[in-house]
Design a protein around this motif. Structure first.
Motif, PDB file in Angstrom:
ATOM      1  N   UNK A   1     -20.023  30.421  34.871  1.00 32.54           N
ATOM      2  CA  UNK A   1     -20.280  29.440  33.308  1.00 32.54           C
ATOM      3  C   UNK A   1     -18.945  30.823  32.267  1.00 32.54           C
ATOM      4  N   UNK A   2     -18.311  29.437  32.377  1.00 26.92           N
ATOM      5  CA  UNK A   2     -16.590  30.377  31.074  1.00 26.92           C
ATOM      6  C   UNK A   2     -17.285  31.048  30.308  1.00 26.92           C
TER       7      UNK A   2
ATOM      8  N   UNK B   1     -21.507  34.553  32.886  1.00 26.72           N
ATOM      9  CA  UNK B   1     -22.807  34.600  34.325  1.00 26.72           C
ATOM     10  C   UNK B   1     -22.404  33.466  35.311  1.00 26.72           C
ATOM     11  N   UNK B   2     -22.246  34.615  36.356  1.00 26.50           N
ATOM     12  CA  UNK B   2     -22.688  33.475  37.739  1.00 26.50           C
ATOM     13  C   UNK B   2     -23.709  32.646  38.294  1.00 26.50           C
TER      14      UNK B   2
ATOM     15  N   UNK C   1     -10.545  28.453  40.183  1.00 29.76           N
ATOM     16  CA  UNK C   1     -10.212  26.807  39.850  1.00 29.76           C
ATOM     17  C   UNK C   1     -10.735  27.174  38.579  1.00 29.76           C
ATOM     18  N   UNK C   2     -10.427  26.466  37.656  1.00 28.64           N
ATOM     19  CA  UNK C   2     -11.616  25.862  36.835  1.00 28.64           C
ATOM     20  C   UNK C   2     -11.890  24.329  37.047  1.00 28.64           C
ATOM     21  N   UNK C   3     -13.115  24.611  36.764  1.00 25.16           N
ATOM     22  CA  UNK C   3     -13.082  23.047  37.242  1.00 25.16           C
ATOM     23  C   UNK C   3     -13.852  21.548  35.894  1.00 25.16           C
TER      24      UNK C   3
ATOM     25  N   UNK D   1     -16.147  23.773  31.401  1.00 27.64           N
ATOM     26  CA  UNK D   1     -16.510  25.220  31.580  1.00 27.64           C
ATOM     27  C   UNK D   1     -17.183  25.996  32.386  1.00 27.64           C
ATOM     28  N   UNK D   2     -16.894  25.254  33.373  1.00 30.84           N
ATOM     29  CA  UNK D   2     -17.267  26.209  34.946  1.00 30.84           C
ATOM     30  C   UNK D   2     -15.654  26.721  35.556  1.00 30.84           C
TER      31      UNK D   2
END
Length: 377
Positions: A161-162, A166-167, A140-142, A146-147
Motif C-alpha cells: 500500500x503506497x 504496509x505489505x 512497478x506501480x499498479x 495506490x498499490x
C-alpha cells in the motif's frame, strides 16, 4: 539473399515510396521506430545503468545504477536535473506512478528495500518499504496508483500500500529468483518471471493471489515479461491463428517474454507459446510493445535493439546494432498522453467516448557502458 536480388528489392521499395507516402509514414506515430543516431547520449553515471523509467506526463526520465545512485534527467533538453542518494547498494528497478494527481517515483535495490520519492518535493524520500529477504529486483506501480508490486530474489512477489507503506500481499509460487513483474493495464492481473524458467500469470483482484497460469518453454533464466497492449491484439490474434481478435476491453490476452536463451516468446492466455522470435545473439534483457501495437522492440547483451513487425509474422524489420559500447540492460518507451480522460461529454454527445491518446515517439536505452541514450522523432 544475393546482392543482385537485394538491390532489386531495395530499388522496388524506393520506387514505391513516393515523397508523399514517405512523409506520411514518418509523421504517423504508429509506425515510428527509433533510429540512429540517438538524439542525446546522457553521461553522468559512475556505474553501469540497470534501470530507467519515464515520467507519465513531463519530459523527465529517471535512471538507476549499480552503485546506488538515481539520476533525474530532462530528455527534451538532454540535461541532468539531479542525483538522488538514499539506497546503500545497487538500484535494480525504478518506476513512476502513484495516486492520481500525485506522481511518485519508486525504486528498489539490492539493499532489500523499496523507496518512494516525491518529485513535487525535490524528490524527498517519503517512505521506505522493508520486508523482502533478498535483492528486490523489480518494482512497478499498479494502474490504480495506490498499490505497488515488487519481485525479489527471495522467490516472492509482494504488493504494498503506497499510502501506508504496509505489505498487503505476499505471493509465493516461484521456486527461484523472481527477476521481473508486470501489472496488466486494468490492474486485475500480474505477470512474473525469473530463474525457475516459468512465466506466471496471477489474478490479484481478490484477497488472495491466484496463480491462473504457468508457462514453460524457455531454456534458460527469463529476464523480462510484458503484457501486450490491446492495440496489438489485431496483429497478435492473426499470429496466434485466431479467427478474430479478443475484445479490446480484455487486458491480459497476450504476453511476451525475453530470456537468456536469446529468444523472445509470445504467449496467449491458454498458456500456448505461439511464436518464438529468434535474432539476438545474447541474453535478451528488455522488451516493450510499440504503443501503436504493430511492433515489439527488444534490447539484448549483443548491444543491439531490434524491432519486430507483428503484422509480418514477427519479422525483424529493423536492427540498430552497436547501439551502446556494452550490454544494453534496459529499454523504455515514453508513456502515451491520454487527453480529456475525465472531460464531461459535450451537449448532445454520448458519454464514455474513447479518450484521445497521443503517442510520444521517444525511446530510451540504458547500458553497462554507463550511458543513457534518448531516441526521438
Amino acid at each position: 539473399m544475393d546482392l543482385e536480388s537485394r538491390v532489386a528489392t531495395l530499388q522496388s521499395e524506393l520506387d514505391s515510396a513516393t515523397p508523399s507516402s514517405l512523409s506520411k509514414r514518418s509523421h504517423d506515430p504508429t509506425s515510428w521506430l527509433p533510429s540512429k543516431p540517438a538524439r542525446y547520449t546522457l553521461e553522468s553515471h559512475q556505474f553501469e545503468i540497470s534501470c530507467i523509467a519515464f515520467h507519465p506526463l513531463y519530459s523527465t526520465i529517471a535512471s538507476g545504477d549499480q552503485g546506488s545512485a538515481i539520476k533525474i534527467w530532462d530528455w527534451e533538453l538532454g540535461e541532468l536535473e539531479r542525483t538522488i542518494k538514499g539506497h546503500t547498494k545497487a538500484i535494480t528497478g525504478i518506476d513512476f506512478g502513484g495516486p492520481k494527481g500525485h506522481t511518485l517515483l519508486a525504486s528498489c535495490s539490492s539493499d532489500l528495500t523499496i523507496k518512494l520519492w516525491d518529485p513535487a518535493d525535490a524528490y524527498k524520500n517519503i517512505r521506505t518499504l522493508s520486508g523482502h529477504d533478498h535483492t528486490v529486483s523489480a518494482v512497478r506501480f499498479m494502474p490504480s496508483g495506490n498499490l505497488l508490486v515488487s519481485a525479489s530474489r527471495d522467490t516472492t512477489l509482494r504488493m504494498w500500500d503506497v499510502t501506508t507503506g504496509y505489505c498487503v500481499k505476499t505471493i509465493r509460487g516461484h521456486l527461484e529468483w523472481v527477476r521481473d513483474v508486470c501489472p496488466s493495464p486494468d490492474g486485475s492481473s500480474i505477470l512474473s518471471t525469473g530463474d525457475d524458467r516459468t512465466v506466471r500469470l496471477w489474478n490479484v483482484s481478490g484477497s488472495v493471489a491466484e496463480n491462473k497460469l504457468t508457462l514453460f518453454g524457455h531454456e534458460n533464466f527469463i529476464e523480462c515479461c510484458v503484457f501486450a497492449p490491446p492495440s496489438s491484439y489485431q496483429y497478435l490474434a492473426t499470429l496466434a491463428g485466431l479467427q478474430k481478435p479478443p475484445p479490446l476491453t480484455s487486458t491480459s490476452e497476450f504476453m511476451a517474454t525475453g530470456s537468456r536463451d536469446k529468444t523472445i516468446k509470445l504467449w496467449d492466455t491458454r498458456g500456448r507459446c505461439f511464436k518464438t522470435l529468434i535474432g539476438h545473439d545474447n541474453w535478451v534483457r528488455a522488451l516493450v510493445f510499440h504503443p501503436g501495437g504493430k511492433y515489439l522492440v527488444s534490447v539484448a547483451d549483443d548491444k543491439a535493439l531490434r524491432c519486430w513487425d507483428l503484422s509480418q509474422d514477427g519479422k525483424c524489420v529493423k536492427e540498430l546494432s552497436g547501439l551502446h559500447d556494452h550490454f544494453i540492460s534496459c529499454l523504455a518507451w515514453a508513456p502515451s498522453i491520454v487527453k480529456d480522460k475525465d472531460k464531461p461529454p459535450a451537449n448532445g454527445e454520448a458519454g464514455g467516448s474513447a479518450p484521445e491518446v497521443q503517442i510520444r515517439c521517444v525511446v530510451a536505452t540504458g547500458s553497462v557502458d554507463m550511458a543513457l541514450k534518448i531516441f526521438a522523432r
